[in-house]
Design a protein around this motif. Structure first.
Motif, PDB file in Angstrom:
ATOM      1  N   LYS A  74       0.849  -1.198   0.000  1.00 25.59           N
ATOM      2  CA  LYS A  74       0.000   0.000   0.000  1.00 25.59           C
ATOM      3  C   LYS A  74       0.881   1.244   0.000  1.00 25.59           C
ATOM      4  O   LYS A  74       1.827   1.342   0.778  1.00 25.59           O
ATOM      5  CB  LYS A  74      -0.893  -0.040   1.252  1.00 25.59           C
ATOM      6  N   VAL A  75       0.544   2.187  -0.882  1.00 24.70           N
ATOM      7  CA  VAL A  75       1.287   3.455  -0.944  1.00 24.70           C
ATOM      8  C   VAL A  75       0.373   4.540  -0.374  1.00 24.70           C
ATOM      9  O   VAL A  75      -0.755   4.698  -0.821  1.00 24.70           O
ATOM     10  CB  VAL A  75       1.687   3.787  -2.409  1.00 24.70           C
ATOM     11  N   TYR A  76       0.879   5.254   0.635  1.00 20.25           N
ATOM     12  CA  TYR A  76       0.084   6.310   1.271  1.00 20.25           C
ATOM     13  C   TYR A  76       0.504   7.672   0.748  1.00 20.25           C
ATOM     14  O   TYR A  76       1.694   7.914   0.504  1.00 20.25           O
ATOM     15  CB  TYR A  76       0.264   6.273   2.789  1.00 20.25           C
ATOM     16  N   GLY A  77      -0.480   8.549   0.633  1.00 19.25           N
ATOM     17  CA  GLY A  77      -0.180   9.889   0.111  1.00 19.25           C
ATOM     18  C   GLY A  77       0.700  10.704   1.039  1.00 19.25           C
ATOM     19  O   GLY A  77       1.630  11.384   0.616  1.00 19.25           O
ATOM     20  N   LEU A  78       0.402  10.636   2.345  1.00 19.85           N
ATOM     21  CA  LEU A  78       1.122  11.496   3.295  1.00 19.85           C
ATOM     22  C   LEU A  78       1.593  10.681   4.490  1.00 19.85           C
ATOM     23  O   LEU A  78       0.803   9.948   5.085  1.00 19.85           O
ATOM     24  CB  LEU A  78       0.183  12.627   3.773  1.00 19.85           C
ATOM     25  N   ALA A  79       2.866  10.851   4.822  1.00 13.29           N
ATOM     26  CA  ALA A  79       3.369  10.215   6.060  1.00 13.29           C
ATOM     27  C   ALA A  79       2.800  10.995   7.219  1.00 13.29           C
ATOM     28  O   ALA A  79       2.671  12.221   7.152  1.00 13.29           O
ATOM     29  CB  ALA A  79       4.884  10.287   6.087  1.00 13.29           C
ATOM     30  N   PHE A  80       2.442  10.306   8.258  1.00  9.47           N
ATOM     31  CA  PHE A  80       1.768  10.976   9.365  1.00  9.47           C
ATOM     32  C   PHE A  80       2.359  10.446  10.668  1.00  9.47           C
ATOM     33  O   PHE A  80       2.115   9.315  11.058  1.00  9.47           O
ATOM     34  CB  PHE A  80       0.266  10.668   9.273  1.00  9.47           C
ATOM     35  N   ILE A  81       3.162  11.283  11.297  1.00 10.21           N
ATOM     36  CA  ILE A  81       3.817  10.859  12.544  1.00 10.21           C
ATOM     37  C   ILE A  81       2.939  11.332  13.701  1.00 10.21           C
ATOM     38  O   ILE A  81       2.753  12.540  13.891  1.00 10.21           O
ATOM     39  CB  ILE A  81       5.231  11.468  12.635  1.00 10.21           C
ATOM     40  N   GLY A  82       2.399  10.363  14.424  1.00  7.39           N
ATOM     41  CA  GLY A  82       1.403  10.676  15.453  1.00  7.39           C
ATOM     42  C   GLY A  82       1.820  11.742  16.437  1.00  7.39           C
ATOM     43  O   GLY A  82       0.996  12.527  16.905  1.00  7.39           O
ATOM     44  N   SER A  83       3.102  11.788  16.762  1.00  5.93           N
ATOM     45  CA  SER A  83       3.532  12.719  17.804  1.00  5.93           C
ATOM     46  C   SER A  83       3.923  14.081  17.238  1.00  5.93           C
ATOM     47  O   SER A  83       4.375  14.940  17.977  1.00  5.93           O
ATOM     48  CB  SER A  83       4.741  12.125  18.528  1.00  5.93           C
ATOM     49  N   GLY A 143       9.468   3.926  -1.350  1.00  2.54           N
ATOM     50  CA  GLY A 143       8.425   4.310  -2.304  1.00  2.54           C
ATOM     51  C   GLY A 143       7.014   4.089  -1.788  1.00  2.54           C
ATOM     52  O   GLY A 143       6.067   4.035  -2.573  1.00  2.54           O
ATOM     53  N   LEU A 144       6.857   3.970  -0.463  1.00  2.40           N
ATOM     54  CA  LEU A 144       5.525   3.680   0.091  1.00  2.40           C
ATOM     55  C   LEU A 144       4.821   4.932   0.628  1.00  2.40           C
ATOM     56  O   LEU A 144       3.731   4.840   1.191  1.00  2.40           O
ATOM     57  CB  LEU A 144       5.635   2.632   1.199  1.00  2.40           C
ATOM     58  N   ILE A 145       5.460   6.073   0.441  1.00  3.88           N
ATOM     59  CA  ILE A 145       4.896   7.332   0.914  1.00  3.88           C
ATOM     60  C   ILE A 145       5.091   8.372  -0.178  1.00  3.88           C
ATOM     61  O   ILE A 145       6.162   8.441  -0.792  1.00  3.88           O
ATOM     62  CB  ILE A 145       5.634   7.801   2.210  1.00  3.88           C
ATOM     63  N   GLY A 146       4.061   9.176  -0.415  1.00  5.38           N
ATOM     64  CA  GLY A 146       4.179  10.203  -1.448  1.00  5.38           C
ATOM     65  C   GLY A 146       4.782  11.502  -0.950  1.00  5.38           C
ATOM     66  O   GLY A 146       5.630  12.098  -1.607  1.00  5.38           O
ATOM     67  N   MET A 147       4.337  11.928   0.236  1.00  4.76           N
ATOM     68  CA  MET A 147       4.824  13.202   0.792  1.00  4.76           C
ATOM     69  C   MET A 147       5.098  13.023   2.278  1.00  4.76           C
ATOM     70  O   MET A 147       4.424  12.232   2.934  1.00  4.76           O
ATOM     71  CB  MET A 147       3.744  14.282   0.647  1.00  4.76           C
ATOM     72  N   MET A 148       6.042  13.800   2.753  1.00  6.89           N
ATOM     73  CA  MET A 148       6.248  13.792   4.217  1.00  6.89           C
ATOM     74  C   MET A 148       6.907  15.092   4.654  1.00  6.89           C
ATOM     75  O   MET A 148       7.603  15.740   3.867  1.00  6.89           O
ATOM     76  CB  MET A 148       7.074  12.593   4.668  1.00  6.89           C
ATOM     77  N   PHE A 149       6.670  15.448   5.898  1.00  7.99           N
ATOM     78  CA  PHE A 149       7.290  16.650   6.462  1.00  7.99           C
ATOM     79  C   PHE A 149       8.521  16.209   7.249  1.00  7.99           C
ATOM     80  O   PHE A 149       8.402  15.429   8.201  1.00  7.99           O
ATOM     81  CB  PHE A 149       6.333  17.376   7.412  1.00  7.99           C
ATOM     82  N   GLN A 150       9.667  16.702   6.835  1.00  7.08           N
ATOM     83  CA  GLN A 150      10.917  16.377   7.532  1.00  7.08           C
ATOM     84  C   GLN A 150      11.839  17.580   7.447  1.00  7.08           C
ATOM     85  O   GLN A 150      11.612  18.485   6.641  1.00  7.08           O
ATOM     86  CB  GLN A 150      11.614  15.177   6.871  1.00  7.08           C
ATOM     87  N   GLY A 151      12.888  17.542   8.237  1.00  6.44           N
ATOM     88  CA  GLY A 151      13.888  18.614   8.207  1.00  6.44           C
ATOM     89  C   GLY A 151      14.466  18.768   6.813  1.00  6.44           C
ATOM     90  O   GLY A 151      14.559  17.795   6.059  1.00  6.44           O
ATOM     91  N   ASP A 152      14.841  20.013   6.469  1.00  8.63           N
ATOM     92  CA  ASP A 152      15.295  20.295   5.099  1.00  8.63           C
ATOM     93  C   ASP A 152      16.460  19.411   4.643  1.00  8.63           C
ATOM     94  O   ASP A 152      16.471  18.916   3.523  1.00  8.63           O
ATOM     95  CB  ASP A 152      15.644  21.786   4.944  1.00  8.63           C
ATOM     96  N   ASN A 153      17.428  19.190   5.522  1.00  2.00           N
ATOM     97  CA  ASN A 153      18.634  18.493   5.043  1.00  2.00           C
ATOM     98  C   ASN A 153      18.455  16.981   4.913  1.00  2.00           C
ATOM     99  O   ASN A 153      19.401  16.294   4.536  1.00  2.00           O
ATOM    100  CB  ASN A 153      19.839  18.821   5.917  1.00  2.00           C
ATOM    101  N   TYR A 154      17.269  16.481   5.177  1.00  2.00           N
ATOM    102  CA  TYR A 154      17.010  15.062   4.862  1.00  2.00           C
ATOM    103  C   TYR A 154      17.011  14.847   3.356  1.00  2.00           C
ATOM    104  O   TYR A 154      17.026  13.714   2.889  1.00  2.00           O
ATOM    105  CB  TYR A 154      15.691  14.586   5.479  1.00  2.00           C
ATOM    106  N   TYR A 155      16.993  15.956   2.627  1.00  2.00           N
ATOM    107  CA  TYR A 155      17.081  15.892   1.168  1.00  2.00           C
ATOM    108  C   TYR A 155      18.236  14.981   0.735  1.00  2.00           C
ATOM    109  O   TYR A 155      18.097  14.177  -0.185  1.00  2.00           O
ATOM    110  CB  TYR A 155      17.267  17.313   0.621  1.00  2.00           C
ATOM    111  N   TYR A 156      19.382  15.132   1.425  1.00  2.00           N
ATOM    112  CA  TYR A 156      20.571  14.329   1.067  1.00  2.00           C
ATOM    113  C   TYR A 156      20.292  12.847   1.253  1.00  2.00           C
ATOM    114  O   TYR A 156      20.550  12.033   0.381  1.00  2.00           O
ATOM    115  CB  TYR A 156      21.767  14.690   1.959  1.00  2.00           C
TER     116      TYR A 156
END
Lengths: 299, 434
Positions: free
Chosen positions: B192-201, B264-277
């Motif tokens: 299953k591929v989810y559109g948005l990662a969702f971290i409960g905390s 490839g199981l998540i489409g979008m997620m909110f993370q710190g900018d430098n996780y780009y690397y």
């Protein structure tokens, strides 16, 4: 005559002194690591103490706060339910497996070793393994369920399933503790007793009820006390698997204590929780020890 | 008399001997080593191991003739270890790294006020640091931590999935929600591929912010019970019902969501900018070269662009219970590593700089394509939780009720009402006026 009495008294005194001398290392360790921290925790439970702040005497306020806090009451009830479920199932499983192992069959030693393996694994490692196995997204158990056409289950993120999962993993890991005590105890029961019962016409269940169970009773009671005490303060496994979640569904009293102490930094109320847990454990243990004494030595 | 003459002669002999050994006229206590409690990244960005850049640890050691002993602590145990160390009469670390979320008054109280040091031996261009960060690290007018590393939260997304569904970068939270629903699907292999990662905390608070709401404001005033929060929770509930977020979101961690994303199981997620690397590192990521970023958008009701985002800010401070003879050197350490030059050097080593001026450096922009997005988000970036006493408990209570509302085990109104009761009683107990 008096001389003899004096000599005997002196010998007795010497023996007592020697006894204390031999006990002193153990007593020192107990005092240092159990008694003093215990007394300090008991004292701290009457103070409001937060890191970097001066402790303020609070009387029984921490206890009042706890007993007015529904989360604490629920965590205690949840803990009691957890203990009842896991101890009961551990005993039933442990006893069943011990009786089974006492029979003669092929590769007996291999099976004994296999069954004792979970106890040999560190609880932290076991929890991490199970956390992976039960993972909703990438866990092998859900993958296998998918292969047989079943939907994936939220083993660690659905309130009821998460509670069931921590019970299951805990039983898996600690049942060998029961086996290790009951299996040798069962082997010590003379076969002649069973043969005599068989000749008298007793069936398997009657033999179990009137021979095995009474003779294993002292060991069962001791193991029950141990398991209640150990299960009541279970922390690491639940913390690693669910951290008390989802929505506090697996928040046992020990997790509540940890949160009070090390997440909210309220050492006073955390100490009060610890004291309540100690009292509950002591109360349950005394009851069991009394019943053990009665069953072993009579009323 | 003979004794006196002997004593004087002895003194005459001893004095030049001491002077000849090169001891300073005014004795300065110089420690042999400086113990620094940090997170792994704080060390790696200074010693050139990250990207083969300058080795600032070696430079500092040479310059000050002192050994730095970096002690990296695991993230999930870091606060606990630091807090416990602060309770002892003399702690081991001479410098401690702390994230701004921990900076409650009780925590800051355990660290030295750096103001006298700053007056005597100022750190250059303090205006480069975000004011929000400086304020969060200040207690009773005294700065306790100097910003060392700053992470602005960005939206990372899988370009392939966006192309596959003909989606454009969302400009509002509502568009983001629609995109998340569209790209949610089951792959051919059954995953299953989810559109948005969702971290409960974390994510519920970030979405509430994007809608203009919050749990408590910077003064500790309770503000959760707002129309913005209601809209945000309804938005999240909608995503949950549509299956666009993982149903086990309550137990999903930041690391878990990255793991799903790189597979490839998540489409979008909110993370710190430098996780780009990390997300584009072909040795670790299955979506390397396909992961891009954008600012986290606000709700369509808000004119501000981009939305309010989370700021993860690390600072370096000196514990009050550190060895007294190391305090001066510890300050020199902080000054050295937070200077403009060294912040740039560390940024080129993979650090997220705490000085805004580094984001404008061409060399850095070349290396960090997200620099512009980070810079545009930084005025709206602030710590996820305000540093008030009792905040951990407040956040736990808020998140518990919010997740009940999202999963539908309570109505939004009931959840907010229960959250109000719990949170207000916590704030009252902490003596925070409402």
């Amino acid at each position: 005559m008096n001389q003899y009495v004096v000599v005997a008294n002196n010998k007795q005194k010497k023996d007592i002194r020697l006894g204390f001398l031999l006990l002193s290392p153990a007593l020192a360790v107990l005092t240092l690591f159990i008694c003093i921290p215990g007394i300090m925790a008991a004292g701290l439970s009457f103070f409001n103490y937060r890191l970097g702040q001066t402790p303020q005497f609070a009387g029984f306020m921490n206890y009042v706060y706890l007993f007015q806090n529904p989360d604490f009451i629920i965590s205690i009830i949840r803990n009691l339910i957890f203990v009842c479920i896991v101890v009961l199932l551990q005993l039933i499983l442990g006893l069943a497996v011990s009786l089974l192992l006492a029979k003669n069959f092929k590769f007996q030693k291999f099976w004994v070793a296999c069954l004792l393996t979970p106890m040999a694994i560190s609880p932290a490692v076991a929890s991490v393994i199970w956390r992976y196995l039960l993972n909703y997204n990438i866990g092998p158990i859900n993958y296998l369920l998918g292969l047989i056409g079943l939907p994936r289950a939220q083993w660690l993120s659905h309130p009821i399933l998460a509670f069931a999962s921590i019970c299951f993993v805990y039983i898996w890991q600690s049942t060998p503790h029961i086996i290790i005590a009951l299996y040798p105890a069962r082997l010590t029961i003379p076969e002649t007793l069973y043969e005599a019962a068989y000749i008298d016409g007793a069936n398997s269940f009657q033999s179990f009820r009137h021979i095995t169970l009474p003779l294993l009773k002292p060991v069962i009671i001791i193991m029950t006390i141990f398991r209640i005490m150990i299960s009541f303060r279970n922390f690491g496994l639940v913390w690693t698997l669910t951290r008390g979640g989802p929505n506090n569904a697996t928040e046992l009293a020990s997790i509540f204590l940890y949160n009070e102490g090390f997440r909210y930094w309220r050492f006073g109320s955390a100490s009060a929780v610890a004291m309540v847990l100690v009292l509950i454990t002591v109360f349950i243990s005394i009851k069991y020890i009394k019943s053990m004494q009665q069953s072993t030595f009579g009323a | 008399m003979k004794r006196f003459i002997f004593l004087m002669m002895a003194l005459c002999l001893i004095t030049p001997t001491i002077t000849a050994t090169g001891k300073p006229e005014v004795p300065i206590e110089k420690p042999e080593k400086l113990v620094v409690w940090c997170n792994t990244v704080h060390e790696s960005v200074t010693n050139g191991t990250s990207r083969g850049g300058a080795n600032l640890t070696a430079e500092f050691e040479k310059l000050y003739d002192v050994k730095i002993e970096w002690v990296p602590l695991a993230w999930d145990q870091m606060l606990e270890k630091i807090q416990l160390e602060l309770t002892v009469s003399q702690g081991e670390p001479d410098v401690v790294f702390a994230v701004v979320d921990w900076a409650t008054p009780a925590f800051l109280e355990s660290f030295i006020d750096l103001s006298p040091y700053l007056k005597k031996n100022p750190i250059e261009n303090m205006e480069d640091f975000s004011l929000g960060g400086i304020n969060a690290f200040t207690l009773q007018g005294g700065l306790r931590f100097v910003p060392y590393r700053s992470n602005v939260q960005l939206m990372h997304y899988n370009k392939d999935l966006f192309d596959m569904y003909g989606l454009k970068e969302p400009k509002t939270m509502e568009e983001l929600g629609e995109a998340a629903k569209k790209m949610t699907h089951t792959r051919a292999d059954g995953a299953k591929v989810y559109g948005l990662a969702f971290i409960g905390s974390q994510t519920p608070l970030e979405i509430i912010r994007a809608f203009g709401g919050d749990v408590v404001d910077s003064d500790g005033k309770y503000v959760l019970n707002s129309s913005e929060t209601r809209k945000a929770i309804a938005f999240m509930k909608d995503l949950y019902v549509a299956g666009a977020i993982p149903p086990n979101f309550e137990s999903l961690t930041s690391a878990n969501s990255r793991q799903l994303y790189v597979n490839g199981l998540i489409g979008m997620m909110f993370q710190g900018d430098n996780y780009y690397y990390q997300l584009n590192d072909s040795t670790k990521s299955g979506v390397a070269g396909k992961s891009w970023f954008a600012s986290i958008p606000p709700s369509q009701d808000k004119s501000q662009q981009p939305g309010n985002v989370k700021l993860a800010l690390w600072g370096a401070g000196i514990p009050k219970n550190a060895k007294k003879n190391t305090n001066d050197m510890a300050y020199e350490f902080i000054k050295f590593f937070t200077s403009r030059t060294n912040q740039l050097e560390m940024a080129l080593n993979g650090n997220s700089p705490s000085r805004s001026i580094v984001y404008e450096n061409e060399e850095y922009i070349k290396l960090a394509p997200y620099a512009e997005a980070s810079l545009s988000s930084s005025p709206y970036a602030y710590p996820l939780i305000p540093a008030v006493n009792g905040i951990a408990e407040v956040m736990d209570a808020a998140l518990e009720e919010i997740s009940r509302a999202i999963t539908g085990s309570k109505t939004i109104e009931n959840a907010l009402s229960d959250a109000s009761k719990k949170i207000l009683s916590i704030l009252k107990r902490e003596g925070i006026p409402q």
